[in-house]
Design an enzyme around this catalytic site. Structure first.
Site, PDB file in Angstrom:
ATOM      1  N   LYS A 191       0.852  -1.203   0.000  1.00  9.89           N
ATOM      2  CA  LYS A 191       0.000   0.000   0.000  1.00  9.89           C
ATOM      3  C   LYS A 191       0.887   1.252   0.000  1.00  9.89           C
ATOM      4  CE  LYS A 191      -0.345  -0.464   5.031  1.00  9.89           C
ATOM      5  NZ  LYS A 191      -1.209  -0.943   6.133  1.00  9.89           N
ATOM      6  N   ARG A 248       0.810 -11.006   6.779  1.00  9.02           N
ATOM      7  CA  ARG A 248       0.927  -9.789   5.967  1.00  9.02           C
ATOM      8  C   ARG A 248       2.213  -9.059   6.305  1.00  9.02           C
ATOM      9  NH1 ARG A 248      -4.215  -9.855   8.356  1.00  9.02           N
ATOM     10  NH2 ARG A 248      -3.573  -8.113   9.668  1.00  9.02           N
ATOM     11  N   HIS A 295      -6.340  -7.748  12.799  1.00  8.16           N
ATOM     12  CA  HIS A 295      -5.106  -6.954  12.798  1.00  8.16           C
ATOM     13  C   HIS A 295      -4.693  -6.667  14.235  1.00  8.16           C
ATOM     14  CE1 HIS A 295      -2.060  -4.481  11.024  1.00  8.16           C
ATOM     15  NE2 HIS A 295      -2.533  -3.352  11.502  1.00  8.16           N
ATOM     16  N   TYR A 324      15.257  30.899   6.447  1.00 11.86           N
ATOM     17  CA  TYR A 324      14.134  31.647   7.021  1.00 11.86           C
ATOM     18  C   TYR A 324      14.261  31.781   8.529  1.00 11.86           C
ATOM     19  CZ  TYR A 324      11.828  30.847   2.528  1.00 11.86           C
ATOM     20  OH  TYR A 324      11.515  30.811   1.202  1.00 11.86           O
ATOM     21  N   ARG A 380     -10.757  -0.765  14.746  1.00 15.11           N
ATOM     22  CA  ARG A 380     -10.694   0.023  13.509  1.00 15.11           C
ATOM     23  C   ARG A 380     -11.801  -0.403  12.553  1.00 15.11           C
ATOM     24  NH1 ARG A 380      -4.879   0.523  10.528  1.00 15.11           N
ATOM     25  NH2 ARG A 380      -5.315  -1.620   9.897  1.00 15.11           N
ATOM     26  N   CYS A 429      13.879  24.429   3.814  1.00 21.10           N
ATOM     27  CA  CYS A 429      12.918  25.155   2.979  1.00 21.10           C
ATOM     28  C   CYS A 429      12.116  24.151   2.144  1.00 21.10           C
ATOM     29  CB  CYS A 429      13.633  26.119   2.038  1.00 21.10           C
ATOM     30  SG  CYS A 429      14.852  27.177   2.833  1.00 21.10           S
ATOM     31  N   MET A 430      11.232  24.667   1.298  1.00 16.08           N
ATOM     32  CA  MET A 430      10.405  23.777   0.479  1.00 16.08           C
ATOM     33  C   MET A 430      11.256  22.952  -0.494  1.00 16.08           C
ATOM     34  SD  MET A 430       7.179  24.679  -2.003  1.00 16.08           S
ATOM     35  CE  MET A 430       6.154  25.411  -0.744  1.00 16.08           C
ATOM     36  N   ASP A 431      12.307  23.564  -1.059  1.00 16.13           N
ATOM     37  CA  ASP A 431      13.072  22.896  -2.118  1.00 16.13           C
ATOM     38  C   ASP A 431      14.580  22.871  -1.886  1.00 16.13           C
ATOM     39  OD1 ASP A 431      10.507  23.331  -3.688  1.00 16.13           O
ATOM     40  OD2 ASP A 431      11.270  25.370  -3.502  1.00 16.13           O
TER      41      ASP A 431
HETATM   42  C1  LIG Z   1      -0.507  -1.878   6.882  1.00 12.16           C
HETATM   43  C2  LIG Z   1      -1.051  -3.158   7.332  1.00 12.16           C
HETATM   44  C3  LIG Z   1      -0.211  -4.266   7.497  1.00 12.16           C
HETATM   45  C4  LIG Z   1       1.298  -4.187   7.414  1.00 12.16           C
HETATM   46  O1  LIG Z   1       1.795  -3.761   8.671  1.00 12.16           O
HETATM   47  P1  LIG Z   1       3.376  -3.725   8.923  1.00 12.16           P
HETATM   48  O2  LIG Z   1       3.511  -3.261  10.336  1.00 12.16           O
HETATM   49  O3  LIG Z   1       3.931  -2.717   7.968  1.00 12.16           O
HETATM   50  O4  LIG Z   1       3.883  -5.077   8.667  1.00 12.16           O
HETATM   51  C5  LIG Z   1      -0.800  -5.484   7.762  1.00 12.16           C
HETATM   52  N1  LIG Z   1      -2.127  -5.602   7.900  1.00 12.16           N
HETATM   53  C6  LIG Z   1      -2.975  -4.553   7.790  1.00 12.16           C
HETATM   54  C7  LIG Z   1      -4.431  -4.755   7.952  1.00 12.16           C
HETATM   55  C8  LIG Z   1      -2.464  -3.289   7.518  1.00 12.16           C
HETATM   56  O5  LIG Z   1      -3.294  -2.255   7.427  1.00 12.16           O
END
Ligand SMILES: *Cc1c(COP(=O)(O)O)cnc(C)c1O
Length: 391
Positions: A52, A238, A181, A283, A151, A330-332
């Protein structure tokens, strides 16, 4: 010649961008990190690579292309429908699971693209069934279960059971997986994760007993749990942050298992000057030279994702040595002190994140100094920074 060429050569544009500064991603490190974590799984257990947020800033498509076909990979997890489409558009054919709520407008297209949709909201089964009917294909879904993260997800209780029954009776829906999770798997004390895991497996068993149905893929572990909680590996795990060689938290050791960061941020000195005693920089004139100083200007800033919180703090690497940041970022652009370097010139490589010689600046260090979490730091490196891939 017209004053403005109509056909700008993209190669020239990219080359110039690379000169200003770039993100270098070591795909070999990502593969090694993947294999180290895949080795922690038992026979038959597979990994979902979490890519992601553009692969935590590393580039979702190159990472997916690199990992596709790895033994031990089940597929990829993303956060949004757009991220899933981008992978399919790039030719990624492995299973893809979305991890958060998806609006119904996407269902038909996601079903046609064989993207797994998470379900937990009361209105979803019916909406997904309608989309599946339009698509003329079944929808693959994963049931989200809230065991203590608070969540998304159904609760593992009576109401959750009623939801499961409804889901299993809805035509056009293939309930392929269920997942939860962990909220605190990155802490040394794993008692809360144990509590969550217990609730999850008890719910899985209850579903099996009361309906006779078993979800093909049950998954709970994130990176921290992959390293620290083997009993939570179940069917899939995951892997996110450790794929990129970064720490889930200060309480999880990633160096011991041999994980290495894959991402560096590099630039070069574009201007060198001597700041006279009493002259100031950037700045707000927050830095004033106590005596003559050699100062280098680096052409990156917070619009590239370099935290403004590094102002007057933190350092970069030049010629293998740390050079402190002077005044505000700064920004850049921003400035660093190079007075202590015996030799320095315009064009010298500057490492903002990563290794140079024997020195290293890690995302965790910059995060701690700038008040930015390491996950956040890499995600927020902006598109303006060109990504360069190495093996
Ligand atoms: C982002 C996410 C992960 C990955 O978590 P890490 O700590 O980066 O391994 C796994 N499961 C869910 C549901 C997530 O949102």
């Amino acid at each position: 010649m017209p004053p403005f060429p109509g056909n700008i050569d993209m190669e020239v544009i990219l080359q110039t961008e690379t000169d200003r500064g770039y993100v270098e991603v070591d795909l070999g490190a990502i593969t090694r990190n993947f294999r180290i974590c895949a080795d922690k799984m038992q026979h038959g257990q597979k990994l979902l690579a979490v890519i992601k947020a553009n692969g935590y800033g590393h580039g979702a498509v190159p990472v997916a292309r690199r990992l596709e076909g790895e033994p031990g990979l089940f597929g990829f997890a993303v956060a949004t429908a757009q991220e899933a489409y981008a992978l399919r558009g790039a030719g990624i054919t492995s299973p893809i699971l979305i991890l958060g709520y998806v609006a119904p407008e996407h269902y038909e297209r996601l079903i046609r693209s064989r993207v797994r949709i998470p379900v937990f909201r009361a209105d979803q089964p019916e909406q997904i069934a309608q989309a599946a009917a339009r698509a003329g294909e079944p929808a693959l879904v994963h049931l989200a279960v809230d065991t203590g993260m608070g969540r998304i997800g159904v609760r593992p209780d009576e109401e959750g059971m009623a939801y499961v029954r409804r889901l299993l009776q809805t035509k056009g829906i293939l309930a392929e997986g269920m997942f939860t999770h962990f909220a605190r798997a990155d802490e040394t004390d794993q008692s809360y994760s144990q509590l969550q895991l217990g609730r999850f497996t008890a719910f899985r068993d209850r579903i099996r007993e009361e309906t006779g149905f078993s979800f093909r893929y049950c998954h709970a572990s994130n990176s921290a749990a992959i390293l620290e909680l083997p009993e939570a590996h179940l069917d899939l795990a995951r892997i996110g942050i450790t794929l990129y060689g970064l720490e889930p938290s200060g309480e999880v050791d990633v160096v011991g298992p041999g994980l290495t960061p894959a991402l560096s941020v590099k630039s070069s000195i574009v201007f060198l000057k001597t700041l006279k005693q009493g002259e100031s920089v950037s700045y707000g004139s927050l830095y004033t030279a106590p005596e003559d100083r050699r100062v280098a200007t680096i052409p990156l800033g917070y619009a590239d994702g370099i935290p403004r919180g590094l102002s007057c703090k933190g350092s970069v690497l030049i010629r293998g040595q740390r050079c402190p940041i002077l005044g505000r970022v700064c920004m850049d652009q921003f400035m660093v002190d190079v007075t202590h370097l015996s030799e320095v010139s315009e064009g010298d490589e500057v490492v903002l994140l990563g290794r140079q010689g024997d020195e290293e600046i890690r995302a965790e260090e910059i995060g701690a100094i700038s008040g930015r979490f390491n996950y956040e730091l890499v995600c927020l490196l902006t598109e303006r920074l060109h990504r360069v891939y190495r093996e």
